[in-house]
Design a protein around this motif. Structure first.
Motif, mmCIF file in Angstrom:
data_model
loop_
_atom_site.group_PDB
_atom_site.id
_atom_site.type_symbol
_atom_site.label_atom_id
_atom_site.label_comp_id
_atom_site.label_asym_id
_atom_site.label_seq_id
_atom_site.Cartn_x
_atom_site.Cartn_y
_atom_site.Cartn_z
ATOM 1 N N MET A 1 9.388 1.897 2.996
ATOM 2 C CA MET A 1 8.598 0.775 2.502
ATOM 3 C C MET A 1 7.718 1.271 1.352
ATOM 4 S SD MET A 1 7.964 -2.530 2.890
ATOM 5 C CE MET A 1 8.855 -2.858 4.370
ATOM 6 N N GLU A 2 7.715 0.530 0.275
ATOM 7 C CA GLU A 2 6.961 0.926 -0.910
ATOM 8 C C GLU A 2 5.463 0.742 -0.698
ATOM 9 O OE1 GLU A 2 6.639 -0.319 -5.587
ATOM 10 O OE2 GLU A 2 8.567 -0.573 -4.555
ATOM 11 N N LYS A 3 4.715 1.788 -1.072
ATOM 12 C CA LYS A 3 3.258 1.760 -0.972
ATOM 13 C C LYS A 3 2.669 0.785 -1.981
ATOM 14 C CE LYS A 3 2.173 6.256 -1.014
ATOM 15 N NZ LYS A 3 1.400 7.493 -1.171
ATOM 16 N N ASP A 4 1.614 0.072 -1.565
ATOM 17 C CA ASP A 4 0.854 -0.736 -2.511
ATOM 18 C C ASP A 4 0.112 0.212 -3.462
ATOM 19 O OD1 ASP A 4 1.726 -2.878 -1.060
ATOM 20 O OD2 ASP A 4 -0.223 -3.499 -0.334
ATOM 21 N N ALA A 5 -0.328 -0.305 -4.592
ATOM 22 C CA ALA A 5 -1.087 0.503 -5.548
ATOM 23 C C ALA A 5 -2.277 1.153 -4.846
ATOM 24 C CB ALA A 5 -1.553 -0.363 -6.707
ATOM 25 N N SER A 6 -2.532 2.416 -5.144
ATOM 26 C CA SER A 6 -3.616 3.170 -4.505
ATOM 27 C C SER A 6 -4.934 2.919 -5.221
ATOM 28 C CB SER A 6 -3.277 4.664 -4.485
ATOM 29 O OG SER A 6 -2.146 4.903 -3.697
ATOM 30 N N LEU A 7 -5.487 1.743 -4.991
ATOM 31 C CA LEU A 7 -6.758 1.346 -5.612
ATOM 32 C C LEU A 7 -7.775 1.020 -4.534
ATOM 33 C CD1 LEU A 7 -5.362 -0.986 -8.423
ATOM 34 C CD2 LEU A 7 -6.123 1.392 -8.651
ATOM 35 N N ASN A 8 -9.042 1.348 -4.830
ATOM 36 C CA ASN A 8 -10.096 1.052 -3.868
ATOM 37 C C ASN A 8 -10.709 -0.327 -4.131
ATOM 38 O OD1 ASN A 8 -12.037 1.331 -5.946
ATOM 39 N ND2 ASN A 8 -12.455 3.464 -5.426
ATOM 40 N N VAL A 9 -11.746 -0.655 -3.367
ATOM 41 C CA VAL A 9 -12.374 -1.986 -3.460
ATOM 42 C C VAL A 9 -13.055 -2.232 -4.796
ATOM 43 C CG1 VAL A 9 -12.651 -2.257 -0.967
ATOM 44 C CG2 VAL A 9 -14.493 -1.208 -2.300
ATOM 45 N N GLY A 24 -4.739 7.919 7.793
ATOM 46 C CA GLY A 24 -3.978 7.013 6.938
ATOM 47 C C GLY A 24 -2.677 6.576 7.577
ATOM 48 N N TYR A 25 -2.235 5.396 7.217
ATOM 49 C CA TYR A 25 -0.973 4.863 7.710
ATOM 50 C C TYR A 25 0.165 5.831 7.410
ATOM 51 C CZ TYR A 25 2.957 1.654 8.320
ATOM 52 O OH TYR A 25 4.125 1.078 8.716
ATOM 53 N N TYR A 26 0.095 6.461 6.238
ATOM 54 C CA TYR A 26 1.112 7.439 5.839
ATOM 55 C C TYR A 26 0.743 8.864 6.247
ATOM 56 C CZ TYR A 26 3.217 3.850 2.882
ATOM 57 O OH TYR A 26 3.830 2.714 2.423
ATOM 58 N N ARG A 27 -0.400 9.044 6.890
ATOM 59 C CA ARG A 27 -0.939 10.364 7.227
ATOM 60 C C ARG A 27 -0.954 11.253 5.987
ATOM 61 N NH1 ARG A 27 -2.498 7.818 11.039
ATOM 62 N NH2 ARG A 27 -2.457 8.470 13.225
ATOM 63 N N ASP A 28 -1.513 10.674 4.919
ATOM 64 C CA ASP A 28 -1.643 11.400 3.655
ATOM 65 C C ASP A 28 -3.105 11.623 3.282
ATOM 66 O OD1 ASP A 28 -2.437 8.837 2.934
ATOM 67 O OD2 ASP A 28 -0.918 8.592 1.365
ATOM 68 N N GLY A 29 -4.011 11.315 4.222
ATOM 69 C CA GLY A 29 -5.437 11.499 3.968
ATOM 70 C C GLY A 29 -6.088 10.317 3.277
ATOM 71 N N HIS A 30 -5.285 9.350 2.838
ATOM 72 C CA HIS A 30 -5.781 8.179 2.121
ATOM 73 C C HIS A 30 -5.508 6.910 2.926
ATOM 74 C CE1 HIS A 30 -5.503 11.163 -1.055
ATOM 75 N NE2 HIS A 30 -6.228 10.390 -1.826
ATOM 76 N N CYS A 31 -6.270 5.874 2.682
ATOM 77 C CA CYS A 31 -6.087 4.588 3.372
ATOM 78 C C CYS A 31 -5.087 3.721 2.622
ATOM 79 C CB CYS A 31 -7.427 3.883 3.548
ATOM 80 S SG CYS A 31 -8.582 4.795 4.602
ATOM 81 N N ASN A 32 -3.956 4.338 2.250
ATOM 82 C CA ASN A 32 -2.887 3.593 1.596
ATOM 83 C C ASN A 32 -2.246 2.633 2.579
ATOM 84 O OD1 ASN A 32 -2.652 4.565 -1.178
ATOM 85 N ND2 ASN A 32 -2.258 6.563 -0.242
ATOM 86 N N THR A 33 -1.552 1.632 2.048
ATOM 87 C CA THR A 33 -0.955 0.610 2.894
ATOM 88 C C THR A 33 0.322 0.081 2.249
ATOM 89 O OG1 THR A 33 -1.460 -1.389 4.186
ATOM 90 C CG2 THR A 33 -2.287 -1.322 1.907
ATOM 91 N N CYS A 34 1.024 -0.737 3.003
ATOM 92 C CA CYS A 34 2.240 -1.379 2.529
ATOM 93 C C CYS A 34 2.500 -2.585 3.429
ATOM 94 C CB CYS A 34 3.428 -0.410 2.567
ATOM 95 S SG CYS A 34 3.913 0.052 4.236
ATOM 96 N N MET A 35 3.550 -3.315 3.132
ATOM 97 C CA MET A 35 3.888 -4.500 3.920
ATOM 98 C C MET A 35 4.109 -4.166 5.403
ATOM 99 S SD MET A 35 4.242 -7.435 2.062
ATOM 100 C CE MET A 35 5.525 -8.327 2.917
ATOM 101 N N ALA A 36 4.627 -2.989 5.707
ATOM 102 C CA ALA A 36 4.921 -2.608 7.092
ATOM 103 C C ALA A 36 3.658 -2.288 7.900
ATOM 104 C CB ALA A 36 5.866 -1.411 7.115
#
Length: 124
Positions: A1-9, A24-36
């Protein structure tokens, strides 16, 4: 699943939330997200004992280690990519943790109003 753009608030590059424990959802240290990511693990929250007790009470025990999932268990002071809905619920119950806004994904704004996030922000 493609990650959404890595932008903050703030619409800027998303900063790291935590590498220890790795979050993180991807366990990459960041709060990245995607449709899944149905839970929208997008709020970089700084755990408190009060919030961890609340989360356990409502059915999501974040403090007990679960080695089978490579999950160390969280302690007060740990940063973690929290589900936006759970953060909002904690806010409504008066026990929301502080938030690292620079490490909170802009998708959190689809669930939590910016004014509420900013109230708990360390860097807002």
């Amino acid at each position: 699943m493609e990650k959404d753009a890595s932008l903050n608030v703030f619409g800027q590059d998303l900063k790291s939330c935590s590498d220890d424990p790795l979050t993180g959802y991807y366990r990459d240290g960041h709060c990245n997200t995607c449709m899944a990511d149905q839970g929208s693990h997008t709020v970089c929250a700084i755990m408190t004992a009060e919030f961890l007790a609340f989360s356990k009470y409502v059915g999501n025990d974040l403090s007990t280690p679960r080695p089978e999932f490579n999950f160390p268990g969280l302690n007060a002071g740990d940063q973690w990519c929290l589900c936006a809905g759970r953060f909002l619920q904690a806010h409504d119950e008066g026990c929301a943790p502080r938030v690292n806004l620079e490490a909170t994904h802009q998708k959190a704004l689809e669930i939590v109003p910016f004014e509420i996030l900013k109230k708990y922000g360390l860097n807002g």
